[in-house]
Design a protein around this motif. Structure first.
Motif, mmCIF file in Angstrom:
data_model
loop_
_atom_site.group_PDB
_atom_site.id
_atom_site.type_symbol
_atom_site.label_atom_id
_atom_site.label_comp_id
_atom_site.label_asym_id
_atom_site.label_seq_id
_atom_site.Cartn_x
_atom_site.Cartn_y
_atom_site.Cartn_z
ATOM 1 N N ASP A 83 0.801 -1.226 0.000
ATOM 2 C CA ASP A 83 0.000 0.000 0.000
ATOM 3 C C ASP A 83 0.829 1.270 0.000
ATOM 4 O O ASP A 83 0.304 2.360 -0.247
ATOM 5 C CB ASP A 83 -0.936 0.009 1.227
ATOM 6 N N ASP A 84 2.099 1.146 0.290
ATOM 7 C CA ASP A 84 2.967 2.327 0.319
ATOM 8 C C ASP A 84 4.314 1.960 -0.294
ATOM 9 O O ASP A 84 5.243 1.551 0.392
ATOM 10 C CB ASP A 84 3.151 2.822 1.756
ATOM 11 N N GLN A 85 4.412 2.131 -1.598
ATOM 12 C CA GLN A 85 5.622 1.744 -2.312
ATOM 13 C C GLN A 85 6.589 2.906 -2.501
ATOM 14 O O GLN A 85 7.652 2.741 -3.093
ATOM 15 C CB GLN A 85 5.248 1.141 -3.674
ATOM 16 N N ALA A 86 6.230 4.078 -1.993
ATOM 17 C CA ALA A 86 7.131 5.240 -2.029
ATOM 18 C C ALA A 86 7.023 5.981 -0.702
ATOM 19 O O ALA A 86 6.517 7.095 -0.624
ATOM 20 C CB ALA A 86 6.769 6.166 -3.187
ATOM 21 N N PRO A 87 7.474 5.348 0.385
ATOM 22 C CA PRO A 87 7.320 5.937 1.721
ATOM 23 C C PRO A 87 8.155 7.198 1.896
ATOM 24 O O PRO A 87 9.181 7.359 1.233
ATOM 25 C CB PRO A 87 7.808 4.815 2.646
#
Length: 207
Positions: A83-87
């Motif tokens: 759900d978060d591939q670019a934190p």
């Protein structure tokens, strides 16, 4: 900042194919030169192909193994999820973009489940590093951190011991497909050489 966790080694042979490592070690031995002490290789739960030829060379010549990128450029740190591939704070997107795959997320989620089972105080980063420490013939591990908090999380791995059943699960999940002749030596050659006999715990089929 870069550090090494574990026992220190002296002269290393970084990022070289197994034939080059064997060549250097053999020439040094013949000529009485200072020998190769260790190899530096990329090694993590997401990159295990060095377990074939390079680990074989290390064992044959008695070399230490110092892995780099044990967290696969942060992919195993727990900050990358489906759900978060670019934190926020991710400073190496060009290194990880191509590796944000189903396989990666399966491994990350497995690490999280094991972490939850071992205790809330153990972070995924410590578990991933502990897995590297517990592999043979790893001698020490090269880590890279930007903050004191990251250093603390990395150092926490030194106090983590992964139970055998958890190690088995991680091994089965991330077992690499190695180049020829790995499969032949492991499956076919053993059967023909041992012909149904178990030697040092290695079973074989009758031929």
């Amino acid at each position: 900042m870069w550090f090494a966790l574990g026992r220190s080694v002296t002269s290393g042979c970084p990022t070289r194919p197994a034939w080059a490592v064997a060549h250097a070690a053999t020439i040094a031995g013949f000529r009485g030169w200072t020998g190769v002490a260790a190899i530096q290789v990329e090694y993590s739960l997401l990159e295990r192909t060095v377990e074939g030829e390079l680990f074989g060379a290390a064992r044959a010549f008695g070399l230490g193994v110092t892995p780099w990128s044990p967290l696969a450029n942060g992919l195993l740190s727990g900050k990358y999820t489906r759900d978060d591939q670019a934190p926020p704070g991710s400073n190496r997107p060009h290194h990880v973009a191509s590796r944000l795959t189903e396989r990666t997320f399966t491994v990350v989620e497995a690490l999280q489940r094991i972490t939850d089972g071992l205790g809330a105080s153990i972070a995924a980063v410590a578990l991933a590093l502990a897995w590297v420490h517990q592999q043979q013939p790893v001698t020490s591990t090269i880590i890279g951190v930007r903050t004191a908090a990251q250093l603390d999380a990395n150092l926490a791995s030194l106090d983590v011991s992964i139970p055998d059943e958890k190690l088995t699960k991680l091994d089965a999940l991330t077992t690499p497909h190695l180049n020829f002749p790995a499969d032949v030596l492991k499956h076919v050659a053993v059967d023909y050489q041992q012909r149904g006999v178990t030697v040092k715990g290695v079973a074989s089929r009758a031929r």
